[in-house]
Design an enzyme around this catalytic site. Structure first.
Site, mmCIF file in Angstrom:
data_model
loop_
_atom_site.group_PDB
_atom_site.id
_atom_site.type_symbol
_atom_site.label_atom_id
_atom_site.label_comp_id
_atom_site.label_asym_id
_atom_site.label_seq_id
_atom_site.Cartn_x
_atom_site.Cartn_y
_atom_site.Cartn_z
ATOM 1 N N TYR A 1 41.987 38.359 33.898
ATOM 2 C CA TYR A 1 42.639 39.644 34.203
ATOM 3 C C TYR A 1 42.200 40.228 35.544
ATOM 4 O O TYR A 1 41.355 39.680 36.210
ATOM 5 C CB TYR A 1 42.566 40.624 33.046
ATOM 6 C CG TYR A 1 41.230 41.152 32.541
ATOM 7 C CD1 TYR A 1 40.054 41.062 33.256
ATOM 8 C CD2 TYR A 1 41.200 41.788 31.309
ATOM 9 C CE1 TYR A 1 38.874 41.594 32.750
ATOM 10 C CE2 TYR A 1 40.022 42.330 30.807
ATOM 11 C CZ TYR A 1 38.868 42.227 31.531
ATOM 12 O OH TYR A 1 37.716 42.758 31.044
ATOM 13 N N GLU A 2 42.881 41.277 35.918
ATOM 14 C CA GLU A 2 42.679 41.910 37.238
ATOM 15 C C GLU A 2 42.930 40.902 38.364
ATOM 16 O O GLU A 2 42.232 40.878 39.371
ATOM 17 C CB GLU A 2 41.263 42.502 37.301
ATOM 18 C CG GLU A 2 41.006 43.497 38.432
ATOM 19 C CD GLU A 2 41.943 44.686 38.460
ATOM 20 O OE1 GLU A 2 42.242 45.234 37.384
ATOM 21 O OE2 GLU A 2 42.417 45.040 39.550
ATOM 22 N N GLY A 3 43.963 40.066 38.178
ATOM 23 C CA GLY A 3 44.270 39.002 39.134
ATOM 24 C C GLY A 3 43.513 37.747 38.768
ATOM 25 O O GLY A 3 42.301 37.662 38.969
#
Lengths: 592, 592
Positions: free
Chosen positions: A434-436
């Site tokens: 997550y978060e890229g």
């Protein structure tokens, strides 16, 4: 059940011996005297050990449950959340104008590490809130700030970030959620968002959703996207809670880990929202806080690794199995503890040397963020922006690896849920995604950050390492164990950057095929640089007659391990990068 | 839900183009004509895809349940187990004297790969049975063989291996389970065993436990250990089932994965057992089949990775996200498929090049086992014995890494249980732990196997690689992409072996501190060797005018990838090994 003790002493070492925070001149850093940070860290450590850590296993095994649209967090979470609020921990680095304590981000980062180590899933409720707080703080109108921030600083209301939709995650240009302008200046938000951490739960009286959606007239792709504030419960003009908004949780996901945090499908059915920041500039607004958010996820990677490591050490000292090859070390017992065996040592040293390097790297990153914000330091901003994908991608990959290695120390018991090591591995796994996802971090690094501002930030990084090497070249104690390996690794990084410069323009795939290796190569150089600085600081402390010689000697030996056993990876990464795009792209898609 | 299609074509390539099984002269290999193996593999592939794979997710999500001492396997397992028995799959390489089909082990290995890929947890019921079958076959009396083997070949009765106790896993010398001799020649077995896979379940009318226990008079440590046959239900003289034996399942463990297999705590309360093999030679008897068992676990590592990879490919082709940096490849769609992106390619190529190399390596290992057994080839026995820890340790580490990488391709969906990628990661994890944790494999390799028989097996391995390089040195097509990297990697391996020879005697820790890296270095050289042989075989097929040029060209490109991007790891492993024991052992235990 696993336990956790905050590594306060090591944090103090990074803050004071390495970063020397009080000498940096950053506004607000005067507060960070050794005694003060020790008191804060000790208090946070106590909460971590006594309140958060005991709930970690419960959170995993019970998880969040949804019934009739209501999401219940695991037993004990409510009381613990209240304790966090009462202790003021949610407000630590928030703006005093809205009830925050105004502490530097570097201190909040240290405290955050403890909370994540103790209970990652739990800490996300406040972590997401902090992210939403930051976005409103940066882009909200005075009225929006007054309406939302005080309640979010105290975590009476929590926050979320709504980006992903079922058909688009990375590629937000395909977003379908719509925002229709209303006569009163509000918008009607309609669409479905997925993977919304803390989207619905029972810890707060309101949840402030920040939602990306397309408002008319913005054009194709990400250009048309705006950011909206969509409260779960509408807020009356006097600040009291009004009607329920048309937003609901469709379901909560069954995940590999972080079971204590509710990951929600959120349905917006003409929900009332208000524009946050400029129309059609939603991506920019959402990503203002990206460096901070990604550093926070990088921190999750190693912080969970830290908890796993601590338990691996306990097991390795406790479990009797086999005899040391050099002669029994526990002759009166039936066998020696695992820790006598070289391969167990290798595992522990891999973990320890990574974790301490990661901590220094992260604190340094947080310090640069402080510097950029509090001292308007554009060079610091550029440098941390360059290193952000490394902080996120490298630290989460290696943090997960650390949790896996810690689990391995337990042998068969590591695979049994009862012992808790599986949870660390399963929890740490999400941070790589997550978060890229980490591949996106590598793309950001090589495709964007390297060349940013004419490449001046990466040049500044090289210059910084070079200066350090030059300044210390006469230091014989530092040379062989620290400076020489750092020099070699840094040279590999420069060769890789050179390869991209020479080939990237005509063959973009040549750079992109090596992007992941570059991110790891960069990560090793950063940790190598941190270790060289830590080695120097430890030697200086010993020379100055520090009483705790064991601590500093351990630090030096741990650094030597990283330099001798981890830094050689840079050569492999460079070789892969220099093999270019051909091996990677040789096959047509049908050949897979 | 994930799907699985057996890679029959690739298996045929390994069996016929690379190993050229029918030309080896191994007794029983005459049967293995191309058409015959294709028919067997196709049939096994059909069972895998249609019967086993659909039960994989169910097995994970429902798992085994224990109520009132009875263990129920997940719904569908009984019918599938019956189908496996009816198809004769449990008997494939068993002795015809006891109802087996007498097929070579190399063919059973290929079939086994499919079954594990399709449903690892399910396949363990028959896999464990096969292990117990082998031990009884090797060490049983004529009567024992007649009593147990036919029922175990058919899997009417399943089998288990009981080694571990709560306080001892690796260090079996501390075992507490006792065997008291009875007047009738039987023994009373008393003690507790843990981590017993398939210890109790509802798939068979009897379970034949093989149990290590201490009988009086054997002396200290592992010398006192004997192996016993302890049936769940006692068998009457006429072969019918009699009274229930005093063995029971205390509980089943909650594990990270392989939920479809029951992992049991087994309590022996004066259970009746019979000695298998010689008194006080239990360790030897249990480990007779060790090469086979460990190869089987190495196979699990990559076979689960294969299933994960296949689904990653499907997702990478299907999921539209972003545009190729070199220009849109799906211009009429909203975005390009993931597979256009270089970093996604890197992930897929890492998986593919490892998996195909691992398959060749494993089949080669199985072939060497056939050769040692069927042709009494001591050199083959020595070689596979040397490589066994590599097969187990390297392939399970890399297989797990493969499953993690496949999961990463899915982004956020990879973390959601519904998509099935988490299961592959969680299932694959155990293979690094059981059947000797991978650190133990490395210890076995460096501490025992390297020097075995005066080091002649490792010398034979080096000689084999050297001969291959020499034979093909004039082959320009093979040289740059395959031979040169293999030569460099092999040189690193020899340097590492040399380092151990020079330092291991005076500083045993110097060898042991590098043992894990040596295992991986060895693994890379083995896969590099396999890829060089596969590259050669593929080029030969193309030269001979093979019609399926795409298959062979893909094979060559995949091999080049492995050589260019994976083999450089050998230099890092060597550097770590040559750093010796000091960095690893520098700290006192209290410093952790």
């Amino acid at each position: 059940m696993p336990s956790y003790i905050a590594p306060t002493k090591d944090m103090q070492f990074v803050l004071h011996d390495v970063l020397k925070v009080t000498e940096t001149g950053v506004p607000g850093y005067d507060d960070l005297e050794r005694d003060f940070t020790e008191a804060v860290l000790d208090a946070a450590g106590k909460v971590s050990t006594e309140v958060l850590a005991p709930l970690n296993v419960v959170g995993d095994q019970v998880g969040c449950v949804m019934e009739n649209g209501v999401v219940r967090t695991p037993e004990g979470f409510k009381a613990a959340f209240a304790a966090m609020k009462d202790g003021g921990w949610t407000a630590l680095d928030c703006d005093p104008e809205y009830g925050g304590q105004g502490m530097p981000y570097v201190l909040a980062t240290a405290v955050g590490e403890m909370f994540v180590s103790a209970n990652m899933a739990f800490n996300m409720y406040q972590g997401l809130t902090h992210g939403a707080y930051s976005a409103i703080h940066a882009h909200g109108t005075a009225e929006q700030k007054q309406t939302y921030l005080p309640k979010m600083v105290s975590c009476d209301w929590t926050g979320t970030m709504n980006l992903t939709e079922p058909h688009c995650g990375t590629d937000l240009g395909m977003m379908r959620t719509k925002a229709e302008p209303q006569d009163d200046g509000s918008y009607k938000i309609t669409g479905q968002k997925i993977f919304i951490s803390a989207g619905e739960h029972d810890l707060a009286e309101n949840i402030i959703h920040l939602v990306l959606a397309k408002a008319p007239g913005g054009g194709e792709g990400t250009k048309g996207i705006s950011l909206f504030i969509v409260p779960k419960v509408l807020v009356n003009d006097d600040g009291s809670l009004g009607a329920r908004n048309a937003v609901s949780c469709g379901k909560i996901e069954e995940k590999m880990g972080i079971h204590g945090n509710s990951t929600c499908v959120m349905n917006y059915d003409g929900a009332t929202g208000w524009l946050l920041g400029d129309l059609h500039k939603g991506m920019r607004a959402m990503f203002t806080m990206m460096n901070e958010a990604r550093l926070g996820v990088g921190l999750q990677g190693y912080a969970v690794g830290e908890a796993a490591y601590q338990n691996a050490v306990i097991y390795a000292k406790d479990r009797l199995q086999g005899r040391a090859v050099t002669g029994a070390e526990n002759p009166s017992g039936p066998a020696d503890p695992l820790i006598v065996h070289p391969d167990i040592r290798r595992m522990l040293m891999d973990q320890k040397s990574f974790l301490e390097g990661a901590r220094a790297f992260t604190f340094w990153g947080a310090h640069l963020i402080d510097r950029s914000r509090r001292a308007d330091d554009a060079a610091a901003e550029g440098l941390v922006s360059l290193m952000t994908p490394v902080l996120k991608g490298f630290l989460t990959d290696k943090g997960f690896e650390t949790a896996i290695t810690a689990q391995q120390v337990y042998g068969g018991h590591g695979y049994i849920e009862e012992w808790g090591m599986s949870q660390f591995a399963r929890d740490a796994r999400i941070a790589m995604i997550y978060e890229g996802a980490n591949g996106i971090q590598a793309l950001d690094l090589v495709g964007r950050k390297l060349a940013q501002d004419g490449g001046k930030h990466v040049m500044a990084f090289f210059e910084m390492v070079k200066s350090f090497l030059k300044e210390n070249e006469g230091d014989a104690a530092l040379k062989e164990g620290f400076l020489d390996p750092l020099k070699a690794a840094s040279k590999d990084l420069q060769s890789a950057a050179m390869f991209f410069m020479q080939n990237g323009m005509k063959t973009p795939n040549a750079a992109l095929a090596g992007s992941y290796d570059f991110m790891h190569l960069f990560g090793h150089v950063c940790l190598g640089f941190m270790w060289a600085r830590m080695g120097k600081a430890a030697m200086a402390a010993l020379e100055a007659g520090a009483s705790d010689t064991a601590f500093y000697e351990t630090k030096i030996a741990t650094g030597r391990y990283y330099m001798a056993r981890q830094l050689p990876m840079t050569a492999t990464h460079l070789a892969r990068i220099q093999s270019g795009a051909d091996p990677v792209m040789a096959l047509p898609a049908e050949a897979f």
